[in-house]
Design a protein around this motif. Structure first.
Motif, short mmCIF file in Angstrom:
data_model
loop_
_atom_site.label_atom_id
_atom_site.label_comp_id
_atom_site.label_asym_id
_atom_site.label_seq_id
_atom_site.Cartn_x
_atom_site.Cartn_y
_atom_site.Cartn_z
N ILE A 39 -13.66 9.62 -7.09
CA ILE A 39 -12.34 9.76 -7.72
C ILE A 39 -12.38 10.75 -8.87
O ILE A 39 -11.40 11.48 -9.10
CB ILE A 39 -11.77 8.39 -8.16
N GLU A 40 -13.49 10.83 -9.57
CA GLU A 40 -13.59 11.82 -10.65
C GLU A 40 -13.55 13.25 -10.10
O GLU A 40 -12.99 14.14 -10.73
CB GLU A 40 -14.85 11.58 -11.48
N ARG A 41 -14.13 13.45 -8.92
CA ARG A 41 -14.04 14.78 -8.29
C ARG A 41 -12.60 15.13 -7.97
O ARG A 41 -12.15 16.27 -8.17
CB ARG A 41 -14.89 14.82 -7.01
N LEU A 42 -11.86 14.17 -7.45
CA LEU A 42 -10.45 14.41 -7.13
C LEU A 42 -9.65 14.70 -8.39
O LEU A 42 -8.80 15.61 -8.40
CB LEU A 42 -9.86 13.20 -6.40
N ILE A 43 -9.89 13.95 -9.44
CA ILE A 43 -9.17 14.16 -10.69
C ILE A 43 -9.47 15.55 -11.24
O ILE A 43 -8.56 16.28 -11.66
CB ILE A 43 -9.55 13.07 -11.71
N ALA A 44 -10.74 15.95 -11.21
CA ALA A 44 -11.13 17.27 -11.70
C ALA A 44 -10.50 18.39 -10.88
O ALA A 44 -10.20 19.47 -11.40
CB ALA A 44 -12.65 17.40 -11.70
N ALA A 45 -10.30 18.12 -9.59
CA ALA A 45 -9.71 19.13 -8.70
C ALA A 45 -8.19 19.16 -8.78
O ALA A 45 -7.55 19.98 -8.11
CB ALA A 45 -10.14 18.86 -7.26
N GLY A 46 -7.61 18.27 -9.57
CA GLY A 46 -6.16 18.26 -9.72
C GLY A 46 -5.42 17.37 -8.75
O GLY A 46 -4.20 17.45 -8.64
N GLY A 47 -6.16 16.51 -8.03
CA GLY A 47 -5.51 15.57 -7.12
C GLY A 47 -5.99 15.71 -5.70
O GLY A 47 -7.06 16.27 -5.43
N GLY A 48 -5.20 15.18 -4.77
CA GLY A 48 -5.57 15.22 -3.36
C GLY A 48 -6.15 13.90 -2.90
O GLY A 48 -6.11 12.89 -3.62
N GLU A 49 -6.70 13.92 -1.69
CA GLU A 49 -7.26 12.72 -1.10
C GLU A 49 -8.70 12.98 -0.68
O GLU A 49 -9.05 14.09 -0.27
CB GLU A 49 -6.43 12.27 0.11
N ASP A 50 -9.55 11.97 -0.79
CA ASP A 50 -10.94 12.11 -0.41
C ASP A 50 -11.07 12.01 1.11
O ASP A 50 -10.57 11.05 1.71
CB ASP A 50 -11.78 11.03 -1.08
N ALA A 106 0.83 -1.20 0.00
CA ALA A 106 0.00 0.00 0.00
C ALA A 106 0.87 1.26 0.00
O ALA A 106 0.55 2.24 -0.69
CB ALA A 106 -0.92 0.00 1.22
N GLU A 107 1.95 1.22 0.73
CA GLU A 107 2.87 2.37 0.76
C GLU A 107 3.51 2.60 -0.61
O GLU A 107 3.72 3.75 -1.02
CB GLU A 107 3.93 2.15 1.83
N GLN A 108 3.79 1.51 -1.33
CA GLN A 108 4.35 1.65 -2.67
C GLN A 108 3.38 2.38 -3.60
O GLN A 108 3.79 3.25 -4.38
CB GLN A 108 4.69 0.27 -3.25
N ILE A 109 2.11 2.02 -3.51
CA ILE A 109 1.11 2.69 -4.35
C ILE A 109 0.99 4.16 -3.97
O ILE A 109 0.95 5.04 -4.84
CB ILE A 109 -0.26 1.98 -4.21
N ALA A 110 0.95 4.44 -2.67
CA ALA A 110 0.83 5.82 -2.22
C ALA A 110 2.02 6.65 -2.68
O ALA A 110 1.85 7.79 -3.16
CB ALA A 110 0.72 5.85 -0.69
N GLU A 111 3.20 6.10 -2.58
CA GLU A 111 4.41 6.83 -3.00
C GLU A 111 4.39 7.09 -4.51
O GLU A 111 4.73 8.19 -4.97
CB GLU A 111 5.66 6.04 -2.61
N ALA A 112 3.98 6.08 -5.29
CA ALA A 112 3.95 6.23 -6.74
C ALA A 112 2.91 7.27 -7.16
O ALA A 112 3.14 8.08 -8.07
CB ALA A 112 3.65 4.89 -7.40
N ALA A 113 1.76 7.26 -6.50
CA ALA A 113 0.70 8.22 -6.83
C ALA A 113 1.16 9.64 -6.52
O ALA A 113 1.00 10.56 -7.35
CB ALA A 113 -0.57 7.89 -6.07
N ARG A 114 1.73 9.83 -5.36
CA ARG A 114 2.16 11.17 -4.97
C ARG A 114 3.31 11.67 -5.84
O ARG A 114 3.34 12.83 -6.23
CB ARG A 114 2.55 11.17 -3.49
N ALA A 115 4.22 10.77 -6.18
CA ALA A 115 5.34 11.16 -7.02
C ALA A 115 4.88 11.56 -8.41
O ALA A 115 5.47 12.45 -9.04
CB ALA A 115 6.35 10.00 -7.12
N GLY A 116 3.82 10.93 -8.90
CA GLY A 116 3.34 11.22 -10.24
C GLY A 116 2.24 12.27 -10.29
O GLY A 116 1.72 12.57 -11.37
N GLY A 117 1.86 12.79 -9.12
CA GLY A 117 0.77 13.75 -9.08
C GLY A 117 -0.55 13.15 -9.50
O GLY A 117 -1.39 13.81 -10.11
N LEU A 118 -0.75 11.88 -9.14
CA LEU A 118 -1.93 11.14 -9.57
C LEU A 118 -2.80 10.77 -8.37
O LEU A 118 -2.36 10.83 -7.22
CB LEU A 118 -1.51 9.86 -10.30
#
Length: 322
Positions: free
Chosen positions: A284-295, A102-114
């Motif tokens: 998740i579509e709301r987050l994508i539209a907002a440019g990222g972040g966490e719900d 789970a930490e690997q996914i979190a790190e990859a998402a944050r690093a890629g701005g995803l």
């Protein structure tokens, strides 16, 4: 409009795709391990493009977000594949096999701005949102206990997914994730974790009971089982009342709010079209539209911590995956 790619062609992928289509979300492509499987799924669901590998799916330039619907052990590698291709991911629960993944996914998402979000669909259902309002407005007072149960009668086939250690089988990750996540949703991070379990002949957990302790003095009592169907209900008990959920507490359902004299002060019901998986897609579509972040309903950081709780439970019951 955000365009979805479906990674995997099993039952949960079909259910999610049906809800996406029903509620006007754009599903542009599906990927499977074989071209034949992908083509069949695409034809069944009216998806315009099919890909004979996951690599082809995540490389599809028209796909914005990938729904990961493969067996548990593949969640992390498939999510990382998509993230490294620049795609947002909605990852079926359990989010991963353990906290490290789970930490690997979190790190990859944050690093890629995803955006990476766990597909714990329960969090966004109408009855869960209303539950939080009832708790927040003090109707049931201070929450002292959470009781939640999820048990199903699964296939007894020892080679089937539910009994297969290599596929992350057992009650805990497949069924127990719901009461565990529910306790986290209501009470937050536990300060202590206790668990007992009975194994199957294949070495996964058949039946597991979990007790969470909290700094506030609150407790959560959580049970799960894979060879007997239970009530699949939940109760939140407070000093001034309680919330009792109808079956199935983790799916679209109703609840009653009772005062200390057992008088019903509210009956909540909501009409949900489809299975109810569209709400997590909207999140998740709301987050994508907002440019990222966490719900705030399910921060990525909490998904990581919940996997840590599942790790602790597995350690206490001696459950190890091959």
């Amino acid at each position: 409009m955000t365009t979805w790619g479906i990674l995997g062609t099993g039952g949960i992928a079909a259910a999610m795709t049906a809800d996406l289509t029903l509620h006007g979300h754009a599903v542009g492509a599906v990927g499977s391990r074989t071209s034949e499987s992908a083509a069949r799924f695409a034809a069944s669901h009216g998806i315009p493009r099919s890909h004979g590998s996951y690599e082809e799916l995540v490389a599809d330039p028209e796909v914005d977000v990938v729904y990961i619907a493969t067996p548990h052990p593949q969640h992390a590698p498939n999510a990382l594949l998509a993230l490294r291709a620049g795609k947002h991911v909605l990852v079926e629960k359990p989010f991963t096999m353990d906290r490290a993944e789970a930490e690997q996914i979190a790190e990859a998402a944050r690093a890629g701005g995803l955006v990476a979000l766990e597909a714990m669909w329960t969090r966004w259902l109408p009855h869960m949102l209303r539950m939080h309002e009832v708790i927040s407005d003090g109707t049931i007072g201070e929450v002292r206990s959470v009781i939640a149960h999820h048990s199903q009668k699964a296939s007894p086939d020892p080679a089937g997914r539910m009994l297969n250690r290599a596929l992350g089988g057992g009650a805990l990750l497949d069924l127990g994730i719901y009461p565990v996540s529910f306790a986290w949703d209501v009470l937050g991070a536990p300060s202590g974790i206790h668990a007992i379990s009975t194994p199957t002949a294949t070495g996964v957990d058949r039946q597991t009971a979990i007790l969470f302790a909290y700094e506030s003095g609150a407790q959560a009592v959580l049970t799960t089982e894979l060879d007997a169907r239970g009530s699949n209900t939940a109760t939140v008990i407070g000093t001034d009342g309680r919330i009792e959920f109808d079956p199935f507490f983790f799916a679209p359902t109703a609840f009653r709010v009772l005062d200390p004299e057992d008088t019903v002060v509210e009956r909540f019901e909501a009409t949900v079209t489809g299975r109810g998986m569209q709400y997590q897609a909207q999140a998740i579509e709301r987050l994508i539209a907002a440019g990222g972040g966490e719900d705030p309903r399910l921060p990525l950081s909490q998904s990581v911590e919940i996997m840590g709780s599942l790790d602790a439970i597995r350690e206490r019951i001696g459950l190890h995956y091959s």
